[in-house]
Design an enzyme around this catalytic site. Structure first.
Site, short mmCIF file in Angstrom:
data_model
loop_
_atom_site.label_atom_id
_atom_site.label_comp_id
_atom_site.label_asym_id
_atom_site.label_seq_id
_atom_site.Cartn_x
_atom_site.Cartn_y
_atom_site.Cartn_z
N HIS A 59 0.84 -1.20 0.00
CA HIS A 59 0.00 0.00 0.00
C HIS A 59 0.87 1.25 0.00
O HIS A 59 1.44 1.65 1.02
CB HIS A 59 -0.91 0.03 1.23
N HIS A 61 1.32 5.20 -2.45
CA HIS A 61 0.79 6.09 -3.49
C HIS A 61 1.96 6.69 -4.26
O HIS A 61 2.47 7.76 -3.92
CB HIS A 61 -0.07 7.20 -2.85
N GLN A 154 -9.84 9.02 -5.24
CA GLN A 154 -9.50 9.78 -4.04
C GLN A 154 -10.65 10.67 -3.55
O GLN A 154 -10.89 10.78 -2.35
CB GLN A 154 -8.27 10.66 -4.31
N HIS A 212 -9.94 1.79 0.43
CA HIS A 212 -9.65 2.63 1.60
C HIS A 212 -10.95 2.64 2.42
O HIS A 212 -11.93 3.27 2.02
CB HIS A 212 -9.32 4.06 1.17
N GLU A 215 -11.31 5.01 6.98
CA GLU A 215 -10.08 5.68 7.43
C GLU A 215 -10.46 6.99 8.14
O GLU A 215 -10.28 8.09 7.63
CB GLU A 215 -9.14 5.97 6.24
N ASP A 311 2.23 3.46 2.97
CA ASP A 311 1.22 4.40 2.52
C ASP A 311 1.83 5.58 1.76
O ASP A 311 1.52 5.81 0.61
CB ASP A 311 0.37 4.91 3.69
N TRP A 317 0.23 13.87 2.81
CA TRP A 317 -0.33 13.23 4.00
C TRP A 317 0.74 12.87 5.03
O TRP A 317 0.46 12.80 6.21
CB TRP A 317 -1.11 11.97 3.61
#
Length: 418
Positions: A59, A61, A154, A212, A215, A311, A317
């Site tokens: 996982h 991005h 997203q 996702h 979360e 992640d 983030w």
């Protein structure tokens, strides 16, 4: 190639591994004498260190990696400001930009023992440049690394204009996995509808699913039960992954007792990203402040497949990250209070075998007949590697060395006098 004096996981003896034509052909215990080296063109002495299946990053991005502060920093450190900052960055995306950052991040991961990656690519971008670029990179790097691309909405599958159409276009381009974010849809009803659409698309295109899911800190966010139930009823749990599920941290135990029965029956997989979750969650709390990480320990104890991912690496983030899954594992063991010796004995499962199962990787692991994909870790078992945060000394793919480093040497100790 021969690897001699190697430790294998959960095995006290030393082993010799024979590799021919890119596959494991022999795995034998050593009896105290060195094996015959005549047939080996290259011999590597593991020196008692641990030979392990490659690390798997399930996982991350890649389309957003290395963009922190562009054009603005996430000052609050919250999940939702991160989404806002990413919305500012998206218009700046182009193929060259994504390729450069993704390749740099992949190289960082490879240098730290990773040989398989699942990356999310944002589909709430009308150009779908992230999906196109990462699918192209996947095809270019085939044979060098296993790369799966998740079509990830997203800003919502149904709440974003033309989100469903863009998702289907991403799957036509070649994304391997259908993504979703039901808790970010405008309403509970839209969230549930989005999960039904995800299942429908996965069946239509014969793809995996990675959502996702929940979360958020809200204990009333319960899309996980809906996802697990749909996976169960459609008999596709082994192809379904629930990522994050941080709301589970806030569920009461009575509800979780019921929920875990469904989760186990469904057979779905879980991914936790502890470094990012503990940073992003609990932001509405003063004290006591929630950890905001899903129930990793309880999932393990229930024999539900759970693995760990990073992640983000230096993105809106999460502005840190170094590509080291051992660091992520270390965080998880602490945060989730998995600090008994029985927890350490199979700790590496959560960044190796469990992740491979989540990604449905074929022929993964150190077995005769499998591709000779492995890493050499500084340490002799899971516990010693974790405690020392041992370096990845060697990474071999299909019998070819793709990364090698020497262990750090201490030549003197200025604090000890003779």
């Amino acid at each position: 190639m021969q690897i001699i004096n190697a430790r294998l996981r959960q095995q006290p003896e030393l082993f010799t591994l024979q590799i021919e034509n890119g596959h494991f052909t022999k795995i034998e215990k050593q009896d105290g004498t060195l094996p015959s080296l005549k047939s080996a063109t290259e011999v590597i002495d593991a020196d008692g260190n641990l030979v392990c299946a490659p690390f798997v990053e399930p996982h991350i991005h890649l389309d957003a990696a290395l963009t922190a502060g562009e054009p603005e920093w996430n000052q609050s450190g919250t999940l939702f400001e991160g989404i806002e900052r990413w919305s500012q960055r998206k218009p700046m995306l182009n193929e060259a930009d994504i390729r450069k950052r993704a390749l740099s991040t992949i190289e960082l991961l490879v240098q730290n023992g990773v040989q398989a990656i699942r990356t999310h690519a944002d589909t709430t971008d009308p150009t779908l440049i992230g999906v196109r670029t990462l699918c192209a990179l996947r095809d270019e790097l085939k044979g060098k690394i296993d790369l799966q691309v998740v079509a990830f909405p997203q800003d919502g599958l149904l709440s974003y204009p033309n989100g469903l159409k863009l998702m289907e276009e991403a799957l036509e381009i070649g994304a391997d996995v259908v993504g979703g974010i039901p808790h970010f849809e405008y309403t509970r009803e839209l969230g549930e509808q989005s999960i039904k659409k995800i299942i429908e698309l996965a069946k239509k295109y014969d793809r995996l699913i990675d959502v996702h899911c929940d979360e958020i800190d809200d204990p009333n966010s319960r899309f996980l039960e809906f996802l697990a139930c749909e996976a169960l009823f459609h008999d596709m749990g082994d192809k379904v992954t629930a990522s994050h599920t941080t709301a589970m941290h806030s569920y009461d135990n009575a509800y979780c007792s019921k929920l875990f029965r469904l989760l186990k029956n469904s057979g779905i997989n879980f991914i936790s990203c502890p470094t990012e979750s503990i940073h992003l969650q609990g932001r509405f709390d003063t004290y006591p402040k929630r950890r905001g990480v899903t129930r990793v320990k309880e999932l393990r104890e229930a024999n539900i497949n759970v693995c760990l991912g990073q992640d983000s690496i230096f993105d809106p983030w999460y502005s840190l990250g170094n590509g080291k899954l051992l660091r992520t594992l270390d965080f998880a063991m602490h945060i989730c209070q998995m600090m008994g010796y029985q927890d350490y004995e199979k700790a590496l499962d959560m960044i190796t075998d469990n992740s491979a199962k989540t990604m449905c990787l074929d022929n993964y692991g150190i077995e005769i007949g499998n591709p000779a994909n492995f890493i050499l870790l500084e340490g002799f078992d899971d516990y010693s590697v974790l405690r020392k945060q041992g370096e990845v000394l060697l990474s071999v793919r299909h019998g070819e060395i793709i990364m090698q480093r020497q262990p750090a040497q201490i030549t003197s100790n200025p604090w000890v006098t003779t």
